[in-house]
Write a protein that holds these residues in place. Sequence first.
Motif, mmCIF file in Angstrom:
data_model
loop_
_atom_site.group_PDB
_atom_site.id
_atom_site.type_symbol
_atom_site.label_atom_id
_atom_site.label_comp_id
_atom_site.label_asym_id
_atom_site.label_seq_id
_atom_site.Cartn_x
_atom_site.Cartn_y
_atom_site.Cartn_z
ATOM 1 N N GLN A 42 85.283 50.027 56.035
ATOM 2 C CA GLN A 42 85.082 48.629 56.432
ATOM 3 C C GLN A 42 86.312 47.791 56.111
ATOM 4 O O GLN A 42 86.766 46.996 56.931
ATOM 5 C CB GLN A 42 83.876 48.029 55.690
ATOM 6 C CG GLN A 42 82.541 48.356 56.300
ATOM 7 C CD GLN A 42 81.411 47.671 55.548
ATOM 8 O OE1 GLN A 42 81.369 47.689 54.321
ATOM 9 N NE2 GLN A 42 80.496 47.083 56.296
ATOM 10 N N ALA A 43 86.859 47.985 54.911
ATOM 11 C CA ALA A 43 88.033 47.212 54.478
ATOM 12 C C ALA A 43 89.249 47.532 55.346
ATOM 13 O O ALA A 43 90.051 46.651 55.654
ATOM 14 C CB ALA A 43 88.337 47.497 53.009
ATOM 15 N N ALA A 44 89.371 48.803 55.765
ATOM 16 C CA ALA A 44 90.515 49.208 56.596
ATOM 17 C C ALA A 44 90.466 48.549 57.974
ATOM 18 O O ALA A 44 91.498 48.365 58.613
ATOM 19 C CB ALA A 44 90.554 50.724 56.740
ATOM 20 N N ARG A 73 78.782 54.544 65.968
ATOM 21 C CA ARG A 73 77.844 53.743 65.185
ATOM 22 C C ARG A 73 76.412 54.150 65.492
ATOM 23 O O ARG A 73 76.110 54.606 66.583
ATOM 24 C CB ARG A 73 77.999 52.258 65.506
ATOM 25 C CG ARG A 73 79.328 51.672 65.135
ATOM 26 C CD ARG A 73 79.380 50.211 65.568
ATOM 27 N NE ARG A 73 80.686 49.635 65.398
ATOM 28 C CZ ARG A 73 81.014 48.815 64.413
ATOM 29 N NH1 ARG A 73 80.116 48.489 63.520
ATOM 30 N NH2 ARG A 73 82.229 48.327 64.327
ATOM 31 N N ASP A 74 75.542 53.920 64.530
ATOM 32 C CA ASP A 74 74.115 54.117 64.746
ATOM 33 C C ASP A 74 73.667 53.047 65.738
ATOM 34 O O ASP A 74 73.943 51.860 65.537
ATOM 35 C CB ASP A 74 73.363 53.972 63.415
ATOM 36 C CG ASP A 74 71.885 54.221 63.572
ATOM 37 O OD1 ASP A 74 71.178 53.335 64.116
ATOM 38 O OD2 ASP A 74 71.419 55.302 63.167
ATOM 39 N N PRO A 75 72.989 53.444 66.836
ATOM 40 C CA PRO A 75 72.637 52.454 67.865
ATOM 41 C C PRO A 75 71.651 51.377 67.402
ATOM 42 O O PRO A 75 71.617 50.289 67.982
ATOM 43 C CB PRO A 75 72.024 53.307 68.982
ATOM 44 C CG PRO A 75 71.640 54.590 68.342
ATOM 45 C CD PRO A 75 72.544 54.784 67.170
ATOM 46 N N ILE A 76 70.897 51.643 66.366
ATOM 47 C CA ILE A 76 69.915 50.663 65.904
ATOM 48 C C ILE A 76 70.443 49.874 64.703
ATOM 49 O O ILE A 76 70.443 48.653 64.694
ATOM 50 C CB ILE A 76 68.577 51.352 65.549
ATOM 51 C CG1 ILE A 76 68.002 51.982 66.821
ATOM 52 C CG2 ILE A 76 67.595 50.364 64.925
ATOM 53 C CD1 ILE A 76 66.842 52.894 66.614
ATOM 54 N N LYS A 77 70.924 50.578 63.685
ATOM 55 C CA LYS A 77 71.384 49.922 62.460
ATOM 56 C C LYS A 77 72.803 49.369 62.578
ATOM 57 O O LYS A 77 73.176 48.461 61.846
ATOM 58 C CB LYS A 77 71.343 50.915 61.288
ATOM 59 C CG LYS A 77 69.969 51.445 60.980
ATOM 60 C CD LYS A 77 70.064 52.475 59.870
ATOM 61 C CE LYS A 77 68.747 53.169 59.633
ATOM 62 N NZ LYS A 77 68.887 54.267 58.673
ATOM 63 N N GLY A 78 73.598 49.945 63.463
ATOM 64 C CA GLY A 78 74.985 49.513 63.598
ATOM 65 C C GLY A 78 75.908 50.094 62.543
ATOM 66 O O GLY A 78 77.081 49.755 62.472
ATOM 67 N N THR A 79 75.387 50.972 61.674
ATOM 68 C CA THR A 79 76.206 51.575 60.619
ATOM 69 C C THR A 79 77.121 52.654 61.194
ATOM 70 O O THR A 79 76.859 53.209 62.256
ATOM 71 C CB THR A 79 75.307 52.202 59.534
ATOM 72 O OG1 THR A 79 74.400 53.116 60.161
ATOM 73 C CG2 THR A 79 74.510 51.135 58.802
ATOM 74 N N TYR A 80 78.208 52.939 60.487
ATOM 75 C CA TYR A 80 79.167 53.938 60.945
ATOM 76 C C TYR A 80 78.599 55.337 60.743
ATOM 77 O O TYR A 80 78.132 55.676 59.659
ATOM 78 C CB TYR A 80 80.485 53.829 60.190
ATOM 79 C CG TYR A 80 81.064 52.438 60.154
ATOM 80 C CD1 TYR A 80 81.056 51.626 61.280
ATOM 81 C CD2 TYR A 80 81.628 51.927 58.996
ATOM 82 C CE1 TYR A 80 81.586 50.353 61.255
ATOM 83 C CE2 TYR A 80 82.167 50.657 58.959
ATOM 84 C CZ TYR A 80 82.132 49.872 60.087
ATOM 85 O OH TYR A 80 82.658 48.616 60.055
#
Length: 194
Positions: free
Chosen positions: A50-52, A83-90
């Motif tokens: 995330q920071a990168a 990304r996860d299509p629901i959560k948006g997480t990587y």
Amino acid sequence: MQQKQMNVELRSKTGKGISRQLRIANMVPGVVYGKGMDPMAVSINYRELQAAMSGSGGQNNLITLIGGGSLDQSMAIIADLQRDPIKGTYKHVDLHRINMNEKLRIVVPIVLKGTAIGVKEGGLLDLGHHELHVECLPGNIPDHIEIDITNLQVAHSIHVNEITLPEGVKIIDNPKIPVVSILGRAKEEAPAEA
């Protein structure tokens, strides 16, 4: 272009089960590939990834890889991020190891500047492309390409070949494609009275 640092850990095991375990441990599975090297499986701390990508450059930030054996001090950019299509997480990241002296092709977002005359006259702004494909050296990657639309009138467009670019950057999209237009009818002048 912003430069960031990110720790990577080499991993020998791959597959869905291992990837799932990494995600539970707040790590993102990934792969590093590039010219003259075999792809290498890595894992990256979620917050470091995330920071990168923070800042205006986003996925186009230059990243110095730390650790990871032979990858230590290599320069890379994010080539693909799932990304996860629901959560948006990587879920997975592909890193492209780059040579700072070789041009590369990337996608850069478009940012519009100003309010078009045509919009003030009742026209509708139509942004046909939100990003452009460019070719440049890694040190010349722009965070975005700014297009001044202040003088754009109804029924007019700005095409790829009319965009002012930073030095060392070349657009590889079709030069005749309209990027932004103002839709609507131009005002008709009232007929002169006899």
